[in-house]
Enzyme design. Structure first.
Site, short mmCIF file in Angstrom:
data_model
loop_
_atom_site.label_atom_id
_atom_site.label_comp_id
_atom_site.label_asym_id
_atom_site.label_seq_id
_atom_site.Cartn_x
_atom_site.Cartn_y
_atom_site.Cartn_z
N GLU A 139 -3.15 -4.34 -2.25
CA GLU A 139 -3.06 -5.27 -1.11
C GLU A 139 -1.62 -5.71 -0.90
O GLU A 139 -0.82 -4.93 -0.47
CB GLU A 139 -4.07 -6.40 -1.29
CG GLU A 139 -4.08 -7.59 -0.34
CD GLU A 139 -3.59 -7.51 1.08
OE1 GLU A 139 -3.74 -6.48 1.76
OE2 GLU A 139 -3.05 -8.52 1.55
N GLU B 51 -6.92 -8.10 -3.24
CA GLU B 51 -7.58 -7.50 -2.07
C GLU B 51 -8.54 -8.44 -1.37
O GLU B 51 -8.80 -8.30 -0.17
CB GLU B 51 -8.33 -6.24 -2.53
CG GLU B 51 -8.40 -5.16 -1.48
CD GLU B 51 -7.05 -4.51 -1.27
OE1 GLU B 51 -6.58 -4.52 -0.13
OE2 GLU B 51 -6.46 -4.01 -2.23
N ASP C 281 -8.31 -9.99 2.02
CA ASP C 281 -8.68 -9.28 3.26
C ASP C 281 -9.98 -9.81 3.86
O ASP C 281 -10.32 -9.47 5.00
CB ASP C 281 -8.80 -7.77 3.01
CG ASP C 281 -7.45 -7.07 3.01
OD1 ASP C 281 -6.43 -7.75 3.22
OD2 ASP C 281 -7.41 -5.84 2.81
N THR D 37 -4.01 1.04 -2.72
CA THR D 37 -3.32 -0.24 -2.55
C THR D 37 -3.68 -1.22 -3.65
O THR D 37 -4.70 -1.05 -4.32
CB THR D 37 -3.72 -0.86 -1.19
OG1 THR D 37 -2.92 -2.02 -0.93
CG2 THR D 37 -5.19 -1.29 -1.15
N THR E 227 0.83 -1.22 0.00
CA THR E 227 0.00 0.00 0.00
C THR E 227 0.85 1.26 0.00
O THR E 227 2.05 1.21 0.27
CB THR E 227 -0.96 0.00 1.21
OG1 THR E 227 -1.65 -1.22 1.25
CG2 THR E 227 -1.93 1.12 1.19
N SER F 277 -11.14 -3.29 5.28
CA SER F 277 -9.81 -2.70 5.13
C SER F 277 -9.34 -2.13 6.45
O SER F 277 -10.12 -1.92 7.38
CB SER F 277 -9.86 -1.58 4.08
OG SER F 277 -8.65 -0.87 4.07
N SER F 278 -8.04 -1.86 6.52
CA SER F 278 -7.47 -1.15 7.67
C SER F 278 -6.99 0.24 7.27
O SER F 278 -6.41 0.95 8.10
CB SER F 278 -6.28 -1.93 8.21
OG SER F 278 -6.68 -3.20 8.63
N1 GLU Z 1 -5.31 -4.57 2.09
C1 GLU Z 1 -4.94 -3.80 3.23
C2 GLU Z 1 -6.10 -2.98 3.73
O1 GLU Z 1 -6.98 -2.67 2.99
C3 GLU Z 1 -3.84 -2.88 2.93
C4 GLU Z 1 -2.66 -3.66 2.55
C5 GLU Z 1 -1.42 -3.12 3.05
O2 GLU Z 1 -1.33 -2.03 3.55
O3 GLU Z 1 -0.47 -3.82 2.92
O4 GLU Z 1 -6.14 -2.64 4.86
#
Ligand code: GLU
Length: 607
Positions: free
Chosen positions: A433, A452, A455, A431, A413, A476-477
């Protein structure tokens, strides 16, 4: 103006303690660009992980573009220079402060699960068990979600920008055509992915020319991506979500172009042209909490970023970190984060599919109830159970340990921030992912597709808000954040790093707001991440600095670093601060990911 320059120069003097100096002459094309992680000036600012991308954003601002124009142009450039972290094959979240309307608005450009994706897509029918996460799910068509990035750019520009998509993509198309100078991070990320990139013919052709990762100092060109950007620029959204390109994306997912003889399974996926044609970004209200007199805005679900950062701040608010000694403040930060992560896991998913109690997760009452579970002297036994965000708060709810879940989010990301002279601010995380996404390049188009959908929780469970459902956005984070003080923008920040994004944003915020650090200090400070698991993941410099002081609390610190990457870094922040006199302090990472790049339109320091 004199006064502004004088006081910004004073800030520059303060910052000279960071060991940054020197002049940034404009280098000719295709030479490594000089970069600075910190910049002070006025007229607007941009920070990202990459000097070419930051320069492109600043050029847009200098030519009269606004923060949204600059953010899209910078993001498109990151698709060129950071192709393993972000690009048009992925998705993201765009948070925007509109100075005219004095409010924060967001775009949810998250990928979606294809309409025909079965809920047991991650289960091997032969064994009844989940496929191996790596490599089976990670390097696979089955994890490719419908990309949202091009639609995000289009939506942002149409609503708030002044440039057309064509103009915003032009500098990035030129960069892809002319190439950029390979740095050690690009080479090592390529090498980390060498085996799976080699397994997919168009990926090997593009990123492993002659069978090796591009060498540091050589120029990497991607003329196919340049053409793709030009096509999208000329024809707009329909060129990506319909027509030949959409057909090629769907065909690539359905029948991944494996290198003959490869041992990797590279399973086919479910994405169709109908999924692409149907894809829509969502305009969402931001999350908002008050903390220490500030208003902190973030991204609402489908990301768990805004609710988890916000809840953790509500948990910390009654504790007054600013009055604590460092070890006590760090202990509180770690405990608050664990509690907020317990609730994230139990309650947050795509609100189109599950009933997410966003308002209650962000209520100060719930935060206070969770806060009183923190023992000031002792780390709790993790993982902690979630609380009950039901609107009935007051007593200290009991919490006991529960079973630990598996955290499989990637650490890739990229994040960027942009601000303009009119007072508009963008905080944008995007991102694909994993570093390198699915590993699958669309042949002849120059970009990687996301993975993605990894996740989602791998095993379907009816009660899990993040279970696989067709059309759903995986949780997501990503935590793009904008902070207002007295109703005006004060900070913008965000980071990559999978679920550590949340703790990185939280730690950076508390470093800046409570612990007396300047923004560059807050960004540079060593990090630790407690995501409701038995051990705290910590960067080695964090363990060196605070391991002894945190011992009496009983935290178990384990050094960061994972199976996928060669780096032991947590996050890579891009941030900016609007100074009281209207100037900008832009702050990128000084060393993580090889160091980022910050700049301002009229730069006072470094100059
Ligand atoms: N897929 C992660 C998210 O949406 C982000 C991936 C990453 O930061 O490596 O939170």
């Amino acid at each position: 103006m004199k006064k502004l320059v004088a006081s910004l120069s004073a800030s520059a003097l303060v910052l000279s303690g960071f060991g940054l100096s020197g002049a940034a002459a404009s280098p000719p094309k295709q030479q490594a660009r000089t970069k600075y992680p910190t910049a002070i000036g006025y007229g607007g600012a941009v920070a990202s992980v990459d000097p070419d991308a930051t320069k492109i954003g600043l050029d847009v601002l200098r030519r009269g573009g606004n923060a949204v124009d600059a953010a899209v142009a910078t993001a498109a450039a990151l698709g060129v220079t950071e192709p393993y972290s972000a690009g048009i094959g992925g998705g993201g979240y765009f948070v925007y402060y509109n100075a005219k309307q004095r409010r924060v608005m967001t775009i949810d450009g998250r990928e979606t699960a294809p309409a025909t994706m079965p809920s047991d897509a991650f289960i091997n029918p032969a064994t009844g068990q989940p496929y191996k996460f790596t490599p089976d799910l990670v390097t696979s068509g089955v994890s490719v979600g419908t990309p949202g990035t091009v639609a995000t750019w289009d939506r942002a520009l149409r609503q708030w920008g002044s440039l057309s998509l064509n103009k915003a993509l032009k500098p990035a198309a030129e960069l892809a055509e002319d190439g950029f100078v390979v740095d050690p991070t690009f080479r090592s990320q390529t090498l980390d992915n060498k085996e799976r990139f080699a397994a997919i013919a168009p990926t090997a052709k593009l990123f492993l020319p002659g069978g090796d990762a591009p060498k540091v100092g050589t120029v990497f060109k991607n003329p196919e991506l340049a053409d793709t950007y030009r096509l999208i620029g000329a024809k707009g959204l329909p060129a990506f979500y319909g027509g030949a390109l959409a057909g090629e994306i769907a065909a690539t997912v359905k029948n991944p172009p494996k290198t003959p003889g490869t041992a990797l399974p590279v399973m086919p996926g479910h994405l169709t042209t109908a999924d692409l044609a149907k894809y829509k970004v969502i305009d969402r209200a931001p999350t908002k909490v008050r903390y220490d007199g500030l208003e902190v805005y973030g991204m609402a679900p489908s990301s768990s970023g805004g609710t988890t950062v916000g809840e953790a701040l509500n948990i910390l608010a009654p504790l007054h970190l600013d009055r604590m000694e460092t070890p006590q403040a760090l202990h509180s930060y770690l405990e608050a984060s664990a509690l907020a992560f317990a609730d994230r896991g139990a309650y947050v998913g795509d609100p189109a599919f599950v009933d997410v109690p966003t308002k209650e997760l962000l209520s100060p009452g719930f935060g206070a109830e969770r806060s009183c579970l923190i023992d000031p002297a002792k780390a709790s036994v993790k993982p902690l159970k979630p609380g009950v965000p039901d609107g009935q708060y007051g007593t200290c709810g009991a919490t006991t340990a529960t079973k630990e879940g598996r955290d499989t989010e990637g650490v890739s990301t990229t994040h960027l921030v942009a601000a303009d002279k009119w007072g508009n601010v963008v905080s944008y995380t995007l991102t694909i992912e994993q570093t390198g996404g699915s590993g699958i390049t669309v042949p002849g188009r120059g970009f990687l597709l996301n993975n993605e959908l990894t996740d989602f929780t791998t095993v379907y469970a009816e009660a899990d808000p993040n279970r696989i459902q067709p059309g759903k956005r995986p949780r997501s984070s990503m935590s793009p954040t904008i902070v207002l003080r007295d109703g005006k923008p004060f900070l913008a920040l965000g980071s990559p790093g999978g679920s550590t994004i949340i703790t990185t944003v939280l730690q950076t915020l508390t470093n800046r707001v409570d612990r007396g650090m300047t923004l560059p200090e807050a960004v540079a400070a060593p990090r630790a991440s407690q995501r409701n698991s038995a051990a705290v993941t910590a960067e080695p410099p964090f363990i060196d600095a605070y391991g002894t002081a945190l011992k009496p609390f009983g935290h178990t610190l384990v050094p960061s670093g994972d199976a996928f990457t060669s780096a032991a870094e947590i996050g890579a922040v891009a941030a900016l601060e609007i100074l009281p006199n209207g100037g900008f302090l832009a702050a990128a990472e000084p060393t993580r990911r090889g160091g980022g790049s910050a700049g301002t339109v009229h730069q006072l320091w470094p100059n």
